[in-house]
Design a protein around this motif. Structure first.
Motif, PDB file in Angstrom:
ATOM      1  N   HIS A   1      35.354  -6.435  48.333  1.00  0.00           N
ATOM      2  CA  HIS A   1      36.386  -5.615  47.683  1.00  0.00           C
ATOM      3  C   HIS A   1      36.999  -6.362  46.496  1.00  0.00           C
ATOM      4  CE1 HIS A   1      36.373  -2.892  51.177  1.00  0.00           C
ATOM      5  NE2 HIS A   1      36.222  -4.004  51.855  1.00  0.00           N
ATOM      6  N   SER A   2      36.222  -7.222  45.867  1.00  0.00           N
ATOM      7  CA  SER A   2      36.733  -8.017  44.751  1.00  0.00           C
ATOM      8  C   SER A   2      37.039  -7.167  43.519  1.00  0.00           C
ATOM      9  CB  SER A   2      35.709  -9.087  44.364  1.00  0.00           C
ATOM     10  OG  SER A   2      35.516  -9.953  45.442  1.00  0.00           O
ATOM     11  N   ILE A   3      36.730  -5.900  43.589  1.00  0.00           N
ATOM     12  CA  ILE A   3      36.955  -5.032  42.441  1.00  0.00           C
ATOM     13  C   ILE A   3      38.411  -4.582  42.392  1.00  0.00           C
ATOM     14  CG2 ILE A   3      35.703  -3.286  41.121  1.00  0.00           C
ATOM     15  CD1 ILE A   3      33.873  -2.944  43.536  1.00  0.00           C
ATOM     16  N   GLY A   4      39.208  -5.001  43.346  1.00  0.00           N
ATOM     17  CA  GLY A   4      40.614  -4.652  43.363  1.00  0.00           C
ATOM     18  C   GLY A   4      40.966  -3.609  44.407  1.00  0.00           C
ATOM     19  N   ASN A   5      39.991  -3.016  45.027  1.00  0.00           N
ATOM     20  CA  ASN A   5      40.237  -2.005  46.050  1.00  0.00           C
ATOM     21  C   ASN A   5      40.301  -2.694  47.410  1.00  0.00           C
ATOM     22  OD1 ASN A   5      40.383   0.209  47.676  1.00  0.00           O
ATOM     23  ND2 ASN A   5      38.356   0.997  47.182  1.00  0.00           N
ATOM     24  N   ARG A   6      41.452  -2.720  48.006  1.00  0.00           N
ATOM     25  CA  ARG A   6      41.620  -3.401  49.295  1.00  0.00           C
ATOM     26  C   ARG A   6      41.547  -2.438  50.474  1.00  0.00           C
ATOM     27  NH1 ARG A   6      40.161  -8.311  48.338  1.00  0.00           N
ATOM     28  NH2 ARG A   6      41.324  -9.245  46.667  1.00  0.00           N
ATOM     29  N   ARG A   7      41.425  -1.142  50.201  1.00  0.00           N
ATOM     30  CA  ARG A   7      41.305  -0.174  51.293  1.00  0.00           C
ATOM     31  C   ARG A   7      39.899  -0.219  51.870  1.00  0.00           C
ATOM     32  NH1 ARG A   7      42.866   4.799  48.026  1.00  0.00           N
ATOM     33  NH2 ARG A   7      42.982   3.338  46.350  1.00  0.00           N
ATOM     34  N   PRO A   8      39.766   0.128  53.147  1.00  0.00           N
ATOM     35  CA  PRO A   8      38.422   0.144  53.739  1.00  0.00           C
ATOM     36  C   PRO A   8      37.527   1.143  53.013  1.00  0.00           C
ATOM     37  CG  PRO A   8      40.122   0.474  55.405  1.00  0.00           C
ATOM     38  CD  PRO A   8      40.802   0.474  54.090  1.00  0.00           C
ATOM     39  N   ILE A   9      36.283   0.792  52.883  1.00  0.00           N
ATOM     40  CA  ILE A   9      35.327   1.642  52.185  1.00  0.00           C
ATOM     41  C   ILE A   9      34.507   2.419  53.209  1.00  0.00           C
ATOM     42  CG2 ILE A   9      33.266   1.633  50.740  1.00  0.00           C
ATOM     43  CD1 ILE A   9      34.369  -0.832  49.358  1.00  0.00           C
ATOM     44  N   ILE A  10      34.439   3.728  53.009  1.00  0.00           N
ATOM     45  CA  ILE A  10      33.540   4.546  53.814  1.00  0.00           C
ATOM     46  C   ILE A  10      32.227   4.577  53.045  1.00  0.00           C
ATOM     47  CG2 ILE A  10      33.070   6.834  54.751  1.00  0.00           C
ATOM     48  CD1 ILE A  10      36.107   7.254  54.870  1.00  0.00           C
ATOM     49  N   THR A  11      31.194   4.021  53.636  1.00  0.00           N
ATOM     50  CA  THR A  11      29.924   3.913  52.927  1.00  0.00           C
ATOM     51  C   THR A  11      29.266   5.273  52.785  1.00  0.00           C
ATOM     52  OG1 THR A  11      28.653   3.537  54.935  1.00  0.00           O
ATOM     53  CG2 THR A  11      29.559   1.583  53.845  1.00  0.00           C
ATOM     54  N   LEU A  12      28.388   5.369  51.805  1.00  0.00           N
ATOM     55  CA  LEU A  12      27.646   6.614  51.614  1.00  0.00           C
ATOM     56  C   LEU A  12      26.774   6.918  52.822  1.00  0.00           C
ATOM     57  CD1 LEU A  12      26.596   6.432  47.859  1.00  0.00           C
ATOM     58  CD2 LEU A  12      28.334   7.876  48.905  1.00  0.00           C
ATOM     59  N   THR A  13      26.313   5.887  53.491  1.00  0.00           N
ATOM     60  CA  THR A  13      25.501   6.096  54.687  1.00  0.00           C
ATOM     61  C   THR A  13      26.296   6.847  55.751  1.00  0.00           C
ATOM     62  OG1 THR A  13      24.263   4.081  54.241  1.00  0.00           O
ATOM     63  CG2 THR A  13      24.156   4.938  56.480  1.00  0.00           C
ATOM     64  N   VAL A  14      27.550   6.467  55.947  1.00  0.00           N
ATOM     65  CA  VAL A  14      28.395   7.149  56.936  1.00  0.00           C
ATOM     66  C   VAL A  14      28.603   8.609  56.525  1.00  0.00           C
ATOM     67  CG1 VAL A  14      30.727   7.243  57.917  1.00  0.00           C
ATOM     68  CG2 VAL A  14      29.546   5.047  57.701  1.00  0.00           C
ATOM     69  N   ILE A  15      28.900   8.824  55.269  1.00  0.00           N
ATOM     70  CA  ILE A  15      29.098  10.192  54.780  1.00  0.00           C
ATOM     71  C   ILE A  15      27.815  10.994  54.934  1.00  0.00           C
ATOM     72  CG2 ILE A  15      29.581  11.577  52.721  1.00  0.00           C
ATOM     73  CD1 ILE A  15      31.367   9.179  51.802  1.00  0.00           C
TER      74      ILE A  15
END
Length: 145
Positions: A111-125
């Motif tokens: 999350h070094s791009i500045g986004n500290r929220r959990p990421i829902i991956t495209l695989t999960v979606i």
């Protein structure tokens, strides 16, 4: 488990790397086409169910059950194939000066791009669509409208 031969030159590894990255793109294109096909197929079934007044939705939902299972299993196959391909990339990158995929994965997962929220991956979606289709069809079959 075999590792890439240490006797190959850097240019050999670079050529293999280029070819293998191309196979990943090709596999990804096939996966996207397959996913689009299943989305279209399930959507078409439910559009027909909504457009035809004489047909019970539960009757049209019955084929969605096995379609959703096949869709899910096909997505799983492509996910496993992609994982295997990226493992080969990691081995190839051991012989290159800059491990691009490993760095990209590190930056994205960190999350070094500045986004500290959990990421829902495209695989999960992506996996949620056949599951939701299956559940929706099952509800339609069990509770006919």
């Amino acid at each position: 488990m075999e590792h890439l031969s240490e006797t190959k030159t850097s240019s050999d590894h670079l050529e293999l790397y280029k070819i293998w990255v191309g196979t990943i793109s090709s596999t990804e294109n096939r996966r996207q086409a397959m996913h689009s096909f299943f989305v279209m197929l399930v959507t078409a079934i439910f559009v027909v169910a909504g457009a035809v007044n004489d047909v019970k939705i539960s009757l049209l939902a019955i084929p969605v059950l096995p379609i959703s299972v096949v869709w899910f299993l096909t997505l799983r196959y492509y996910r496993l194939l992609a994982n295997a391909k990226f493992r080969v990339i990691e081995q190839l990158e051991e012989h290159l000066t800059v491990p691009l995929y490993q760095r990209e994965y590190h930056f994205f997962s960190d999350h070094s791009i500045g986004n500290r929220r959990p990421i829902i991956t495209l695989t999960v979606i992506e996996f949620s669509l056949p599951v939701l289709s299956f559940v929706g069809a099952l509800i339609s079959v069990m509770m006919p409208f």
